[in-house]
Write a protein that holds these residues in place. Structure first.
Motif, PDB file in Angstrom:
ATOM      1  N   LEU A   1     -52.011  60.696  72.246  1.00 24.49           N
ATOM      2  CA  LEU A   1     -52.757  61.386  71.193  1.00 24.49           C
ATOM      3  C   LEU A   1     -52.659  60.636  69.869  1.00 24.49           C
ATOM      4  N   GLY A   2     -51.490  60.062  69.602  1.00 23.80           N
ATOM      5  CA  GLY A   2     -51.360  59.265  68.387  1.00 23.80           C
ATOM      6  C   GLY A   2     -52.259  58.047  68.405  1.00 23.80           C
ATOM      7  N   SER A   3     -52.345  57.381  69.561  1.00 25.12           N
ATOM      8  CA  SER A   3     -53.227  56.216  69.670  1.00 25.12           C
ATOM      9  C   SER A   3     -54.690  56.616  69.533  1.00 25.12           C
ATOM     10  N   LEU A   4     -55.068  57.723  70.156  1.00 22.34           N
ATOM     11  CA  LEU A   4     -56.445  58.193  70.040  1.00 22.34           C
ATOM     12  C   LEU A   4     -56.773  58.573  68.603  1.00 22.34           C
ATOM     13  N   ASN A   5     -55.832  59.163  67.907  1.00 22.09           N
ATOM     14  CA  ASN A   5     -56.061  59.540  66.520  1.00 22.09           C
ATOM     15  C   ASN A   5     -56.240  58.307  65.636  1.00 22.09           C
ATOM     16  N   ARG A   6     -55.461  57.261  65.903  1.00 23.62           N
ATOM     17  CA  ARG A   6     -55.615  56.016  65.131  1.00 23.62           C
ATOM     18  C   ARG A   6     -56.978  55.378  65.383  1.00 23.62           C
ATOM     19  N   LEU A   7     -57.429  55.399  66.639  1.00 25.75           N
ATOM     20  CA  LEU A   7     -58.750  54.853  66.942  1.00 25.75           C
ATOM     21  C   LEU A   7     -59.848  55.643  66.241  1.00 25.75           C
ATOM     22  N   ALA A   8     -59.705  56.975  66.239  1.00 27.97           N
ATOM     23  CA  ALA A   8     -60.708  57.809  65.577  1.00 27.97           C
ATOM     24  C   ALA A   8     -60.761  57.516  64.088  1.00 27.97           C
ATOM     25  N   LYS A   9     -59.617  57.334  63.464  1.00 33.07           N
ATOM     26  CA  LYS A   9     -59.598  57.038  62.029  1.00 33.07           C
ATOM     27  C   LYS A   9     -60.165  55.638  61.753  1.00 33.07           C
ATOM     28  N   GLN A  10     -59.861  54.695  62.640  1.00 27.62           N
ATOM     29  CA  GLN A  10     -60.433  53.358  62.484  1.00 27.62           C
ATOM     30  C   GLN A  10     -61.957  53.409  62.576  1.00 27.62           C
ATOM     31  N   TRP A  11     -62.464  54.139  63.547  1.00 28.92           N
ATOM     32  CA  TRP A  11     -63.920  54.277  63.701  1.00 28.92           C
ATOM     33  C   TRP A  11     -64.535  54.957  62.487  1.00 28.92           C
ATOM     34  N   LEU A  12     -63.879  56.002  61.979  1.00 23.69           N
ATOM     35  CA  LEU A  12     -64.409  56.715  60.815  1.00 23.69           C
ATOM     36  C   LEU A  12     -64.453  55.809  59.587  1.00 23.69           C
ATOM     37  N   GLN A  13     -63.413  55.007  59.406  1.00 24.19           N
ATOM     38  CA  GLN A  13     -63.417  54.091  58.263  1.00 24.19           C
ATOM     39  C   GLN A  13     -64.576  53.110  58.343  1.00 24.19           C
ATOM     40  N   GLU A  14     -64.809  52.586  59.535  1.00 23.07           N
ATOM     41  CA  GLU A  14     -65.909  51.642  59.694  1.00 23.07           C
ATOM     42  C   GLU A  14     -67.261  52.315  59.445  1.00 23.07           C
ATOM     43  N   GLU A  15     -67.421  53.539  59.939  1.00 25.47           N
ATOM     44  CA  GLU A  15     -68.683  54.244  59.735  1.00 25.47           C
ATOM     45  C   GLU A  15     -68.894  54.606  58.268  1.00 25.47           C
TER      46      GLU A  15
ATOM     47  N   ASN B   1     -71.703  53.268  53.039  1.00 27.48           N
ATOM     48  CA  ASN B   1     -71.418  53.158  51.597  1.00 27.48           C
ATOM     49  C   ASN B   1     -70.898  54.466  51.009  1.00 27.48           C
ATOM     50  N   VAL B   2     -70.064  55.151  51.774  1.00 28.40           N
ATOM     51  CA  VAL B   2     -69.439  56.378  51.285  1.00 28.40           C
ATOM     52  C   VAL B   2     -68.289  56.003  50.359  1.00 28.40           C
TER      53      VAL B   2
END
Length: 677
Positions: free
Chosen positions: A181-195, A200-201
């Motif tokens: 779950l920690g790894s999945l959460n890090r991936l989700a945050k990485q994806w959100l940062q890129e999006e 341009n948020v």
């Protein structure tokens, strides 16, 4: 951590001792922030205390994630003592009741003798059962009697029995889930940062909280077993769309070597992404809130979060919200969780655990048991199990099961109400979720599945009555019946495709439609019950058995490694011949109203297969090589589809009944022999 340390230093004012070992665990988790987020969403503002007498734990978390974390910790410590989980409002009532009890006991005790609720060890259970909990549910409790000594004995026997069925997860697997779950959460945050950067948020959005992963279902309730999947929800701010989740995030997951069997079901009633992440099955939902940032301590139970959301996001959020409400509405979460483990094991062993096939899913079983807990708030798990069967074996369906009075938040979402919605009047077994918008969690139940479930309720009541009377053990309740010895007539449903990847998606789609075939069979006046077995049997590769399917044991892998070739249209085939290689099958048992009657099922079967293929084409699920077929077989013909290990006892039972019928003298012969004598 500062909150917990401050409470620890003030322990003298509460006359309690802080749990030192738990503090060590939380410190360790705090060093790995990702694991902490996955476990308790970084919400460490929980109050955890331990009484001087080790007979009772009092846990006062401000969030349900913290409550689940503490519950799992106490289980890992193998704590044999009962503990009570309370919220801050009940804590005030608890202290007031203890003060009143101390004042009333002072006059009758010698000087120097201890007073209060913890004067003796055996008074721990009495404190737990004091009437300090508020009235829960739509009606008052049936019984609030204190547990008897035999209830404690039977509860301990139930725990020992559940251990033999491996319903408790090993410690190593628990921490592995936390890491996943920690790894999945890090991936989700990485994806959100890129999006967010791509759109341009402003950068301060990520600093205040770009998104988060929440868990729900059995994992959040703390009743998951070894090998069970995790239901998770990805909550994002308003800048992210669902299409981004099912495209860019899906591509990011495909790049991860730990992710296997990844597939997106975007057209489902509740869109979901299924995967195996480092060996752990995860069902990941998506919800976009109308917020500019998602804080890590976000409380999803607030109705205001539903404002301006679409229905799919509301359905996705409903899982977390319902789980929170269930825990809030039961009088004793510890007793509820242990009893729920037993109920889920019983339902799976008896073959009535499947929401998609028309039985009850995990949420529905939890809601039923929660209602039994409200009716018997002081009952221990063993007694709760017996009362659970007692209540629902006599329930007057379609009277709905409600944990609280339905509310209307005024956001325009449709709620279950048969007075307004015509379709709701035809629900056969309504079990209503306690969170707005209230929905029926059992809308798939049919006449046949309700009949089978009620029969199992009555059977469970009879067995638990014998267990409580000491006539048998708990293992009898969890015996698995032989489905293939129960009926004389069956329908075999075969789903085939070219590749392992196609078969995985095709099986999921077919299984979601089987209940329509059951409904069609029920409309036949000569069929009394159409019982679908909630097990998908993989077949040996078709080309290794002359094109004939042969079922393997559930859980076996029939996907052999073969060369896959890409054609011009992009369709994957195996060995280039385009013939189906992989097959899965389901079995539907049929009971007829009359014996020795001819029944034509051709129309029902053909209508189902044609409709399924037509819907698959419209849903863009159809692929070259994907086929669906339904065959009628008698019990003696099951050898063509099932190996001997799966048929063990089924055909022998049929032969025994036939011999008994053949050898039994007819009524006329018995009369003649009696007259001659």
């Amino acid at each position: 951590m500062n909150v917990i340390k401050g409470l620890y230093h003030k322990k003298h004012s509460f006359n309690i001792i802080f749990v030192q070992s738990l503090m060590t665990v939380i410190k360790g988790l705090y060093r790995n922030k990702s694991s902490l987020i996955a476990l308790i969403s970084s919400r460490c503002s929980c109050w955890v205390y331990k009484h001087i007498r080790p007979t009772l734990f009092i846990i006062l978390p401000s969030t349900l994630e913290a409550k689940g974390a503490i519950s799992r910790f106490l289980y890992l410590c193998d704590n044999p003592n009962p503990f009570l989980i309370m919220n801050s409002s009940n804590w005030k009532a608890y202290r007031l009741a203890n003060q009143q009890a101390s004042a009333s006991d002072k006059s009758g005790r010698p000087n120097g003798q201890r007073t209060g609720p913890h004067s003796t060890r055996h008074q721990g259970p009495r404190i737990q059962n004091q009437r300090v909990l508020r009235a829960l549910g739509m009606t008052s409790a049936i019984s609030s009697a204190d547990p008897k000594p035999v209830d404690f004995v039977k509860t301990n026997e139930l725990k020992e029995c559940l251990v033999t069925f491996n319903v408790f997860e090993p410690e190593a697997e628990t921490f592995h889930r936390m890491e996943v779950l920690g790894s999945l959460n890090r991936l989700a945050k990485q994806w959100l940062q890129e999006e967010l950067l791509r759109r341009n948020v402003p950068t301060n959005v990520d600093e205040t909280g770009g998104g988060n992963i929440f868990t729900f279902g059995s994992y959040r309730l703390g009743v998951h077993c070894s090998g069970a999947d995790i239901d998770a929800l990805c909550v994002v701010p308003r800048y992210i769309d669902r299409t981004d989740f099912f495209k860019s995030f899906l591509e990011l997951l495909k790049e991860q070597p730990e992710v296997k069997e990844l597939r997106a079901i975007e057209e489902a009633f509740v869109p979901v992404m299924k995967m195996k992440f480092d060996g752990v099955e995860i069902d990941l939902l998506f919800a976009r809130l109308s917020l500019h940032a998602i804080p890590e301590n976000l409380d999803l139970s607030s109705n205001e979060l539903l404002r301006y959301l679409d229905e799919k996001c509301v359905r996705s959020l409903n899982g977390c919200r319902v789980t929170d409400e269930i825990i809030r509405l039961v009088p004793n979460a510890d007793n509820f969780m242990l009893a729920l483990r037993a109920v889920k094991l019983w339902a799976k062993r008896r073959g009535i655990y499947s929401n998609s096939l028309g039985f009850l899913g995990g949420v529905s079983w939890a809601l039923l048991l929660a209602r039994a807990c409200q009716l018997y708030p002081t009952a221990l798990p063993a007694t709760l199990l017996n009362k659970f069967f007692l209540v629902f074996s006599q329930w007057k369906w379609p009277q709905p099961v409600l944990l609280k009075k339905p509310e209307n938040a005024g956001f325009g979402f449709q709620v279950w109400d048969p007075r307004v919605n015509l379709y709701d009047r035809y629900h056969l077994m309504p079990i209503i979720t306690p969170a707005y918008p209230h929905q029926n969690s059992t809308y798939n139940v049919s006449e046949s599945t309700r009949t089978i479930i009620m029969e199992e309720f009555r059977n469970g009541l009879a067995i638990t009555e014998e267990v409580m009377a000491g006539k048998c053990g708990w293992d009898r309740l969890f015996e698995t019946p032989n489905f293939f010895a129960r009926y004389k007539h069956y329908i075999v449903l075969l789903a085939s495709s070219n590749s392992a990847e196609d078969q995985l998606q095709w099986c999921g789609y077919t299984e979601s439609k089987i209940r329509h075939l059951v409904s069609s069979l029920e409309r036949n006046q000569l069929i009394s019950v159409a019982h679908v077995h909630p097990v998908c049997y993989p077949s040996v590769p078709l080309h290794t058995n002359n094109g004939q399917p042969m079922a393997l044991a559930p859980g076996s892998s029939a996907f052999e490694v073969t060369a896959e070739v890409k054609t011009e249209d992009g369709v994957k085939t195996v060995n280039g011949d385009g013939k189906p290689r992989h097959c899965s099958m389901w079995f539907i048992g049929l009971a007829f109203e009359q014996h020795n009657v001819s029944v034509d099922l051709t129309y029902d079967i053909m209508s189902f297969t044609k409709t399924l293929c037509y819907q698959a084409d419209r849903s863009n699920v159809s692929r070259v090589g994907r086929t669906i077929e339904a065959r009628y077989v008698r019990r003696k013909e099951l050898r063509q589809y099932l190996c001997e290990s799966l048929l063990e006892g089924a055909l022998a039972a049929g032969d025994k009944r036939r011999r008994a019928t053949r050898d039994a003298p007819s009524k006329k012969r018995r009369v003649e022999e009696a007259d001659g004598a």
